[in-house]
Structure formats: structure tokens, C-alpha cells
Design a protein around this motif. Structure first.
Motif, PDB file in Angstrom:
ATOM      1  N   ASN A 185       0.809  -1.218   0.000  1.00  0.00           N
ATOM      2  CA  ASN A 185       0.000   0.000   0.000  1.00  0.00           C
ATOM      3  C   ASN A 185       0.843   1.269   0.000  1.00  0.00           C
ATOM      4  N   THR A 186       2.073   1.178   0.448  1.00  0.00           N
ATOM      5  CA  THR A 186       2.911   2.369   0.486  1.00  0.00           C
ATOM      6  C   THR A 186       3.687   2.538  -0.819  1.00  0.00           C
ATOM      7  N   PHE A 188      -7.002   6.007   9.777  1.00  0.00           N
ATOM      8  CA  PHE A 188      -5.758   5.248   9.969  1.00  0.00           C
ATOM      9  C   PHE A 188      -5.035   5.077   8.634  1.00  0.00           C
ATOM     10  N   GLY A 189      -5.539   4.171   7.815  1.00  0.00           N
ATOM     11  CA  GLY A 189      -4.969   4.035   6.469  1.00  0.00           C
ATOM     12  C   GLY A 189      -3.507   3.644   6.424  1.00  0.00           C
ATOM     13  N   THR A 208       0.234   3.699   6.510  1.00  0.00           N
ATOM     14  CA  THR A 208       1.229   4.775   6.573  1.00  0.00           C
ATOM     15  C   THR A 208       0.596   6.150   6.322  1.00  0.00           C
ATOM     16  N   PHE A 209      -0.671   6.167   5.914  1.00  0.00           N
ATOM     17  CA  PHE A 209      -1.384   7.446   5.759  1.00  0.00           C
ATOM     18  C   PHE A 209      -1.336   8.233   7.069  1.00  0.00           C
ATOM     19  N   ALA A 210      -1.490   7.511   8.188  1.00  0.00           N
ATOM     20  CA  ALA A 210      -1.521   8.165   9.501  1.00  0.00           C
ATOM     21  C   ALA A 210      -0.210   8.893   9.790  1.00  0.00           C
ATOM     22  N   ILE A 211       0.870   8.448   9.165  1.00  0.00           N
ATOM     23  CA  ILE A 211       2.171   9.093   9.367  1.00  0.00           C
ATOM     24  C   ILE A 211       2.435  10.117   8.260  1.00  0.00           C
ATOM     25  N   LYS A 212       2.176   9.694   7.008  1.00  0.00           N
ATOM     26  CA  LYS A 212       2.491  10.559   5.868  1.00  0.00           C
ATOM     27  C   LYS A 212       1.560  11.760   5.780  1.00  0.00           C
ATOM     28  N   ASN A 213       0.296  11.555   6.118  1.00  0.00           N
ATOM     29  CA  ASN A 213      -0.650  12.661   6.119  1.00  0.00           C
ATOM     30  C   ASN A 213      -1.226  12.812   7.523  1.00  0.00           C
ATOM     31  N   ALA A 214      -0.320  13.008   8.454  1.00  0.00           N
ATOM     32  CA  ALA A 214      -0.697  12.990   9.868  1.00  0.00           C
ATOM     33  C   ALA A 214      -1.787  14.015  10.184  1.00  0.00           C
ATOM     34  N   ASP A 215      -1.708  15.186   9.596  1.00  0.00           N
ATOM     35  CA  ASP A 215      -2.685  16.228   9.933  1.00  0.00           C
ATOM     36  C   ASP A 215      -4.095  15.827   9.508  1.00  0.00           C
ATOM     37  N   THR A 216      -4.206  15.342   8.284  1.00  0.00           N
ATOM     38  CA  THR A 216      -5.525  14.933   7.793  1.00  0.00           C
ATOM     39  C   THR A 216      -6.022  13.724   8.579  1.00  0.00           C
ATOM     40  N   SER A 217      -5.120  12.804   8.847  1.00  0.00           N
ATOM     41  CA  SER A 217      -5.490  11.624   9.614  1.00  0.00           C
ATOM     42  C   SER A 217      -6.055  12.029  10.975  1.00  0.00           C
ATOM     43  N   MET A 218      -5.415  13.000  11.603  1.00  0.00           N
ATOM     44  CA  MET A 218      -5.883  13.447  12.917  1.00  0.00           C
ATOM     45  C   MET A 218      -7.244  14.127  12.814  1.00  0.00           C
TER      46      MET A 218
END
Lengths: 509, 246, 217
Positions: free
Chosen positions: B48-49, B176-177, B179-189
Motif C-alpha cells: 500500500n505504500t 488510519f490508512g 502509513t497514511f496516519a504518518i504521511k498525512n498525519a494532519d488529515t489523519s488526525m
């Protein structure tokens, strides 16, 4: 088409733009309200059709058939339009398309053109190009007009001014159109546009439009709209110039029985949009007496060449994927730095521009799959996103030399892949993780992690690796015999796994 | 029936209690559980990454470990989705027809837990007892990728003494998604914030899902807020019986 | 022809290398598993049409052919129409007495814009979507007539009403494929959803749409 051409010299990444957008509370409120409204409307009119899935499948298949034989259909379309009295032009890229349009406008001595909302003309930045020739392009769609008056960029495929609420639009109209008294009633705001544009409709001799569908067999063009500005532009001027991406062709008239059901329900959540115009070349005594069709490539043939990415060209620009996307709902369209925002933009833009120029976009998704579910032509957006991510990584690994190789993410991923390839290494890594977390874990919880994982712990606690992995438990259990017994059950407790685990493992009777 | 457990690297390492619950539950229902110790990771995070090439050996490893299993079950909709939806693609990318054949032969035997129980075994009442106020978050991959439908809810509805409350906007992603939670941390939050708000609105004491990855996201925020709602995997609720409380 | 044309076609063909040479477009299966026609009675189809047009906030009246002229006159009177625009081939009996009827014998846009309303027939009505279809045929005139006036009074005969979109598309085949006519689908009055995604009736086209459904005597 990238905004980097105009405003930004260095294109911003999605992450950077999203961070700014997320701060805008008014935007968040406006978008949240609008997308929730449209989602509910769409769902209710889609549920009304018992054959929705069959229509989707037919829509997808028609597009597949067309795209697999695109060269033939384009030639058919060209011949049919010419037969019906229209002229056909081919444009390899934006510059060529703009040159063609400007040439026709100037040939007719016009200094203004009226415009039907068209993403394709936004993509090629036609308004700016015409401006350089001294021609003013007047947007006639209400939302486009709002955007034009505010000197802003569109933030939604269908509703470019979705980020603005009625109060903001009221203020804008009062300031830019010199109106002293105006309420924020949408009907009154719409009436302002009606008065402002009516004189333009009646006097400007040249119009431009996009194309929703073009029928190869008959040369019939369709423009789907709501306000009637489209009909005005398609009917009143002497000259009509329509610009279409080459993927907009469909084989036959009959195919409208599918798309006219899919498109309105998916885009505005209506059973049918107020107005759809179909015309075939030039109609003596009715409408423009000169018709020009511009066929635009501008990267589409590149999308076509990728057998997974190809389905992106199925898109009928309904915007259902935007409205349902949890990422779009929070960041809005500007974060995507492209004319094409949202999930479809996240796959279309990197393909049109190349992943090296829009590499952050395929990652602008949690892969939740809501977009695929609502897509009326079944574009598997998550599949294409993941496919493009692979291209981004490959590009980094092959084109960025040592820098790409030393990228911490790439190193980490390679290392982990190596770990996972061997059960022994994997188990060692589990032990290492347990040791490595010691400085951070407190009573089974990690509240602070070092970069780059600290973004996780800015908002969330993390469960620490417990003392016993599942496989440890399984091994010990096996030693005590595979038949579940009270003895075996005690193992979990004895080893001190979390209370939850103990509760779950306590009684295996 | 002999069921082979695919625990997933994530559950193995971080959430052993979920695997234990699956074992307990299936054995209680009269099935025998196997656990091949050679298993590691399905390769979803890599795939997925964008690290497609790196995930191919992991798919190959998976097929070697589970190829002979009669039935494979996993308490993760997401990892089952990886195998079912993307292994054929990986096989195609690897240009290894043997892998493609092995994948095609294995896929029909791979089940997510609630699918196995409801669709394959035809059980909804597993004899569980759980006297708590619970709200169910349908994870994206269970809902829209492997399409378990309402199988988890049907199982939960049959749990004795459970107070099951509907989660507002349940079907929306928690952010969550992977690595989404890390790569797009702001949107994830931002997404997570809304999910947590909805969970809290239910006044539930437990948030249940069929995937610990999403629960790690939701539960992590709930714990940070000391919100008094704990994340629990579906298997753990289904494994709990009245005797457990005594 | 042009270099651009040759190059685009070349690029497309290159992009489609994976498509077998011998494959014909029809080899790509298109399953048309959706409903081709409505499986409802005529009465129901007509009822549905009326209901759906009304949902767009258009006024709909149902009258017998005999009562049509009076109904037209009443509608125009209620609306306060003094100058009524009509296509040249409008049935003479539709014209209401006491109102100036402006026949479209090459009127200018300004003249058309100056009318209080327009009266036309139509080609089709679609019940499923509450749509009126104009194809420039009898009693419809050119497209501009139904565009500039603020009030559109449209007569729909019950036999012109079909159930589903596919039925309408099929009926329009001769008009499009043989006669190359311009077609307009009208579903309610002009509207916009541009402000907060809420539908607002009335932007550039007619802000009032009134439909008279005519049943046989």
C-alpha cells in the motif's frame, strides 16, 4: 495545468497544503455541511433505481470499449461532426489548444467570449491565454463567476465555490458588482447573476464550452448543466467553440440511456439535471452557425498507455468521489493543487503531469474505498492510487540516485521486508522491538515516540509490545498439550500478559 | 473442521489477546486450530505504500506457509483484503505463473473471522456473554474491500447482555490508512477527531471492530483523552462467556 | 491532415498496443442488464410524470383535449401574460383570445427577450425523471424561444409520456440520427446548486415552468 505555473514556483505537496486548509475553520464547516447534504441526496436518488449496479456496469463497459478503440472512435467523431457542418481541430497540448481557440475568436473580431463552465478549459488555463490576446473570457456559471470575481481557484469539480458560504458570496457580490443592498438568500444571489449576465448573453458573439459526451457515430455533442447559462452560450452566439478531452467520446446515441441516468444522480443527487443540450454540427436557423470542436490530448494518451491507469479516463466528472471522500471533506479542493481535486484528482493529476511532478497526491488517501463504491463508471480509485504509489517509489529508487536509496522510508521498508522474509529474523525483531521501546513505554503504553513516528503520538497513545507475543503463547500452550486444559490456560496469566489477554485466554473450555 | 490461523504480524506482536480469543472461540465451537509458526507478514504495508517489489517475496512466503491449509482464518479484514484483492496483482507483477496459480487456488480458502462464522459456518449465536455498552465501527476494508456486510453485527446482536448502540457516521474512515496516519498525519488526525467525537456521542464503554489497526488509531486517541472507552476486537467479545466473569 | 491529428492518433495507437490487432469494438462486451422500459401501467407512468415534474416545483395541470384552450388562457391570465411568444406552427386553437401572440417569424433576440412568456408543445415527457424533451419538432420552434422568456408554458400529450430514460433515448433516434435535430432535456425550471449545494430554482433560463398534461377526450 498545475498551479505551479501561475502562483507557486515550487509546487506544494498535498501534505503542506492540507495542513493549511485544515486550519481554516470556515472552510471545514462549509465543506462538511455541503458534502453531507449532497451525500444524502445522492444516496436517496441512487437507492431509487433497482438497476443502479447494472447501469454502473454498463457505463464502465461502454467506456472500456471506447477507450480500447479510441483512435477509431475519434476518427468517426471527426467525420460525423464535419458531415454535420462543424469543424474539427486537434490539439496535442494546452498551448496548441489555446492557440486554436484564440485564432478562431480573433478571426471573428471578438474581444469577449462567454463561457460555459468547463474543467478542460481550466486545465489548459484558457482564460489566461485568451487574456494575452486581449480577449476577456466571461464565466457564466454561478460558481465560476464567484470564483472569477474573487480571483480564486476552483475547489470542487462541480461546485467550484463549495468552500464559500452564502454570507461570503453576498459580501463578494456587494464589493465586486457595486451592489449596496443584498440579502444572503441564495435565490437573491442567483438573481444578481441573472441580471449581470443577461446583457452579455445577448451581445457577445462567441462562446466556448466543454463537452460532457460526444457521440462518435452521429457527431452529437452533449452539455449537461443546471442554470441555463449553458443553453444561453450554446444557443445565442454566432460562433461556438467546444473543447473536449479525447476521452469524452462515446460510441452511439443509445449510450445516453446509461450516462443520462448515471451522471445527474451521481453529481447533484438529482434524478435529472435541469438542462441537457444536444447538438449535431450546425442547425440552420437555430443556434450558432459556426461550430468548432477542439480535440485535446494534453497527457491523456499517456494515461491511456498504462493498463491499470487507463480506467481513470472512464471519468464523467460527476464529483461523487469528492463528496464522499473523508480526506476531501476535511482539506477541500485547494490542497490538491490541481484543477482536478479529490480522489479522482489524486489519480488523474499525477498521470497527466507524471508522478515526478505530483508524487504526494497518490498518498492523499486512506484507501478507505468510499470513492470506488460511489463511482458511476466503476473506476477502482484505490487500485490506481496504490499502483501510482508504486510508480512514485520506483521513480525515487531509480531516478534520485543515492538520495533515493538513502531515503529513511525506503531503508526502513527494505529492512522490514527483509525481516518479514524469514520467521527467525521476524521473531528477533519482535524481541528487539520489545527492548527498543523500553525508554518510551510506561505501564504498557507509549505516549511519546521519536521522529518520524512522533506524529502518531501527537494525538494518540500507543499500545506497547506486550511481554508475550501470540506465538510465544501458542508455543507454551503447545508444550502443555494441544487439548485445552485449565493448566494451559494459566500460562497467559503466569507470563503476565495484559489483563485483557488473560481474560480472553483464561478459560478455553 | 481444521482451521489454520493467520494471526497477522500486527496482532501477533501487539495484540496477542485477539489471537487467543480466536483460538478459544473456534475451539469452543468444536473446531481445531492450527498455527504455523513460519508465518510472518502479508506485505500489506509495503504494497500500500508503494513498495510493491518488496512485498512480492512476502506474498510468496504466505502462499508457502498457508498453501496446504483447508481453511485459513484471520482476525483482520484488512490483511484478508490484501491477500484476496492484491495478491493476484502481485502475482501478475512478479510474472510468476506458479505464484499466480497458487494464489488463485488459495484465495477461496481465506476468510476473515466474521465471514467464516456467519457465511461459511452459518453461525450467528456463538454463545458469548458481554454485559457492556458497545458501539461497532465497521472498518473500511471489512465494509468496502472484502464486504463482510453485516456479519459482525449479526454476531454481536446475538451476544447475551450486550448493549449495542449505533455509531453515528459509522461507515466513515477513522483516518488510519496504514502509513497514511504518518504521511498525512494532519488529515489523519482531523478524521480521527471526528470519529472519536462520534464514538463518545454513543456513551459506549467499548468500541469494537474487526481490525486492530483501526482500533489502535481510535483507541489510541481515546486513551490519550482518558475518555473511558476501550477498544476491543470483535473476536474478544465473541470469545467471552458468562463463566469468564465468575 | 494536420500534424497534431497524426501525432495524437499515433500516440493513442501506441498507448493501445496491448489491445489485440484483431479485436473489434463489439468484442468488448457491454452488458445492458438495466431496465429498458418501465413495467408499470400507463396510468401509473402518467401519474409518476406529474408527480416528478411537480417535485421540481413546476406547476402541473391535467386536462382533457377539449379543455386545453381554456386552460392555456387561464394560465396566461393568472401569470399576467400580455405578449405570448409562440412557434410558427403552434396549433391555432391553443392561442388564447385577448392576448397578443407573437409568432416566431425570425424575431430578434430582443423581441423574444421582451415577451412575457412562451407557449410550446414538446417531443416527449419522461416519467422517471420528470423531464420534458424538446427536439425542434412540431409546436416547439427553435431553441432560443424556450430560453429567454421567464415563463415557459408547455403542453404535453399523455401519449408523449414514456416511463424510463432508455425509452426516451430510443424514441429520439430518428430525430438525432436521421434529422440531426438539436435536442433539449428540461427538468424543472432553471436551477443552481452552487450555493452550499442546495438547489435554488431560477437562474438564467425560465424561472417558472408550467406544464399542462393533456388527456384524450
Amino acid at each position: 495545468m498545475s498551479r505551479s505555473n501561475s502562483k507557486f514556483h515550487i509546487p506544494l505537496t498535498f501534505q503542506e497544503s492540507a495542513r493549511a486548509a485544515l486550519e481554516n475553520t470556515q472552510l471545514r464547516r462549509n465543506l462538511g455541511k455541503a458534502t453531507q447534504t449532497i451525500r444524502a441526496k445522492r444516496a436517496s436518488v441512487v437507492d431509487e433505481l433497482p438497476d443502479w449496479q447494472e447501469l454502473r456496469e454498463a457505463g464502465r463497459a461502454i467506456k472500456e470499449r471506447t477507450l480500447r478503440h479510441l483512435d477509431e472512435y475519434l476518427l468517426q467523431l471527426e467525420a460525423a461532426v464535419q458531415r454535420a457542418g462543424g469543424q474539427v481541430h486537434w490539439a496535442r497540448d494546452a498551448i496548441e489548444a489555446n492557440r486554436i481557440v484564440a485564432g478562431i475568436v480573433l478571426e471573428h473580431g471578438a474581444s469577449e467570449v462567454i463561457k460555459v463552465k468547463s474543467l478542460t478549459t481550466d486545465e489548459i488555463r484558457m482564460n489566461e491565454a485568451l487574456g494575452q490576446h486581449g480577449v476577456t473570457a466571461i464565466e457564466t456559471d454561478l460558481a465560476e463567476l464567484i470564483i472569477q470575481l474573487a480571483h480564486e481557484e476552483s475547489s470542487h469539480i462541480l461546485v467550484p465555490a463549495i468552500h464559500k458560504n452564502r454570507a461570503e458570496i453576498r459580501t463578494l457580490f456587494m464589493h465586486t458588482l457595486g451592489i449596496s443592498e443584498l440579502s444572503d438568500e441564495p435565490a437573491e444571489l442567483a438573481a444578481v447573476a441573472r441580471r449581470y449576465l443577461r446583457t452579455k448573453f445577448l451581445s457577445v458573439p462567441v462562446a466556448t464550452s466543454g463537452v460532457n459526451f460526444a457521440v462518435a457515430a452521429t457527431g452529437t455533442i452533449a452539455v449537461v448543466e443546471s442554470e441555463g447559462n449553458g443553453r444561453m452560450c450554446l444557443t445565442l452566439p454566432e460562433v461556438l467553440i467546444s473543447i473536449m478531452g479525447i476521452e469524452k467520446v462515446i460510441p452511439g446515441w443509445q449510450d445516453f440511456e446509461v450516462f443520462l441516468q448515471l451522471l445527474p444522480r451521481s453529481s447533484t443527487g438529482e434524478r435529472m439535471n435541469p438542462y441537457t443540450s444536444f447538438w449535431t454540427g450546425v442547425h440552420p436557423g437555430d443556434g450558432p452557425q459556426a461550430f468548432h470542436l477542439v480535440l485535446l490530448d494534453n497527457g491523456r494518451s499517456r494515461v491511456l498507455a498504462d493498463h491499470i491507469g487507463r480506467q481513470t479516463l472512464n471519468c464523467i466528472r460527476c464529483s461523487a468521489c469528492l463528496n464522499v471522500c473523508p480526506v476531501y471533506e476535511r482539506t477541500g479542493g485547494h490542497a490538491y493543487n490541481s484543477v482536478y481535486p479529490g480522489p479522482i484528482g489524486a489519480i488523474l493529476t499525477p498521470q497527466l503531469l507524471g508522478v515526478e511532478r505530483a508524487g504526494s497526491l497518490p498518498y492523499a488517501s486512506s484507501l478507505c474505498g468510499a470513492c470506488y463504491d460511489v463511482c458511476p463508471v466503476k473506476i477502482n480509485i484505490p487500485e490506481v492510487l496504490v499502483h501510482l504509489r508504486a510508480q512514485v517509489v520506483r521513480h525515487k529508487q531509480t531516478s534520485e540516485g543515492i538520495k533515493g536509496k538513502l531515503d529513511p522510508e525506503a531503508i526502513g521498508m527494505r529492512l522490514l521486508a527483509r525481516v518479514f522474509r524469514s520467521p527467525e529474523r521476524y521473531e528477533q525483531a519482535q524481541k528487539l522491538a520489545r527492548l527498543g521501546q523500553i525508554p518510551f513505554a510506561r505501564r504498557g503504553i507509549i505516549e511519546r515516540l521519536p521522529p518520524p513516528l512522533n506524529v502518531w503520538t501527537t494525538m494518540r497513545d500507543l499500545q506497547a509490545v506486550p511481554r508475550q507475543t501470540f506465538r510465544d503463547w501458542w508455543r507454551k500452550r503447545r508444550v502443555f498439550g494441544s487439548v485445552p486444559k485449565a493448566d494451559a490456560d494459566g500460562v497467559g496469566d503466569a507470563d503476565g500478559v495484559d489483563a485483557e489477554a488473560a481474560a480472553a485466554g483464561r478459560r478455553n473450555v | 473442521m481444521k482451521v489454520t490461523l493467520f494471526i497477522t504480524c500486527f496482532n501477533d506482536t501487539l495484540f496477542p489477546q485477539t489471537g487467543q480469543a480466536v483460538v478459544k472461540l473456534l475451539e469452543r465451537l468444536g473446531h481445531s486450530v492450527e498455527f504455523p509458526l513460519e508465518q510472518t507478514c502479508c506485505g500489506q504495508m509495503h504494497f500500500n505504500t508503494g513498495y510493491q517489489r518488496e512485498s512480492i517475496p512476502l506474498a510468496r512466503h504466505f502462499v508457502e506457509v498457508f498453501g496446504d491449509a483447508e481453511i485459513v482464518v484471520s482476525p483482520s479484514a484488512s490483511c484478508v483484503g490484501m491477500v484476496r484483492e492484491f495478491y493476484p496483482r502481485l502475482a501478475e507483477v512478479s510474472r510468476d505463473p506458479k505464484l499466480a496459480r497458487a494464489v488463485a487456488a488459495l484465495i477461496p480458502r481465506v476468510y476473515e473471522l466474521s465471514e467464516l462464522l456467519v457465511n461459511k459456518l452459518g453461525i450467528e449465536d456463538v454463545g458469548a456473554y458481554y454485559p457492556h455498552r458497545v458501539t461497532y465501527h465497521p472498518t473500511c476494508h471489512s465494509l468496502r474491500m472484502i464486504r463482510v456486510g453485516d456479519a459482525p453485527l449479526r454476531l454481536l446482536r446475538k451476544v447475551r447482555s450486550i448493549d449495542l448502540v449505533e455509531l453515528p457516521n459509522a461507515e466513515e474512515c477513522c483516518g488510519f490508512g496504514g502509513t497514511f496516519a504518518i504521511k498525512n498525519a494532519d488529515t489523519s488526525m482531523a478524521m480521527l477527531g471526528d470519529k472519536v467525537r462520534n464514538v463518545l456521542d454513543t456513551h459506549a464503554e467499548v468500541c469494537v471492530a474487526a481490525d486492530n489497526s483501526c482500533l489502535m488509531q481510535i483507541g489510541g486517541a481515546l486513551h490519550r483523552q482518558r475518555a473511558g472507552v476501550r477498544p476491543v476486537h470483535l473476536a474478544e467479545i465473541l470469545a467471552t462467556t458468562e463463566e469468564d466473569g465468575r | 491532415m494536420s500534424a497534431a491529428r497524426d501525432e495524437i492518433l499515433q500516440r493513442v495507437r501506441l498507448a493501445l498496443r496491448d489491445v489485440p490487432q484483431r479485436e473489434q469494438p463489439t468484442d468488448v462486451a457491454v452488458e445492458r442488464g438495466y431496465r429498458p422500459t418501465a413495467d408499470a401501467s400507463r396510468e401509473h407512468v402518467i401519474e409518476l410524470f406529474v408527480e416528478r415534474v411537480r417535485e421540481y416545483k413546476a406547476t402541473v395541470r391535467i386536462v382533457t383535449a377539449h379543455a386545453l384552450p381554456t386552460t392555456i388562457a387561464e394560465s396566461c391570465a393568472a401569470r399576467g401574460v400580455r405578449r405570448l411568444l409562440v412557434p410558427v406552427d403552434i396549433p391555432r386553437e391553443w392561442l388564447p383570445a385577448g392576448i397578443e401572440a407573437l409568432r416566431d417569424t425570425e424575431l430578434t433576440y430582443a423581441q423574444i427577450d421582451g415577451c412575457d412568456g412562451v407557449l410550446t408543445g414538446c417531443a416527449l415527457g419522461i416519467a422517471q425523471t420528470g423531464t420534458i424533451v424538446l427536439d425542434g419538432g412540431q409546436a416547439q420552434g427553435r431553441r432560443v424561444l424556450t430560453l429567454l422568456p421567464d415563463y415557459h408554458l408547455c403542453v404535453v400529450r399523455t401519449e408523449q409520456i414514456v416511463g424510463l430514460v432508455p425509452e426516451a433515448v430510443a424514441r429520439l433516434v430518428p430525430a438525432v440520427c436521421e434529422q440531426q435535430r438539436a435536442i433539449t432535456f428540461i427538468s424543472g425550471p432553471s436551477a443552481t446548486s452552487d450555493i452550499e449545494l442546495n438547489r435554488v430554482e431560477g437562474v438564467h433560463g425560465p424561472r417558472t415552468l408550467e406544464v399542462i398534461v393533456v388527456t384524450p377526450d
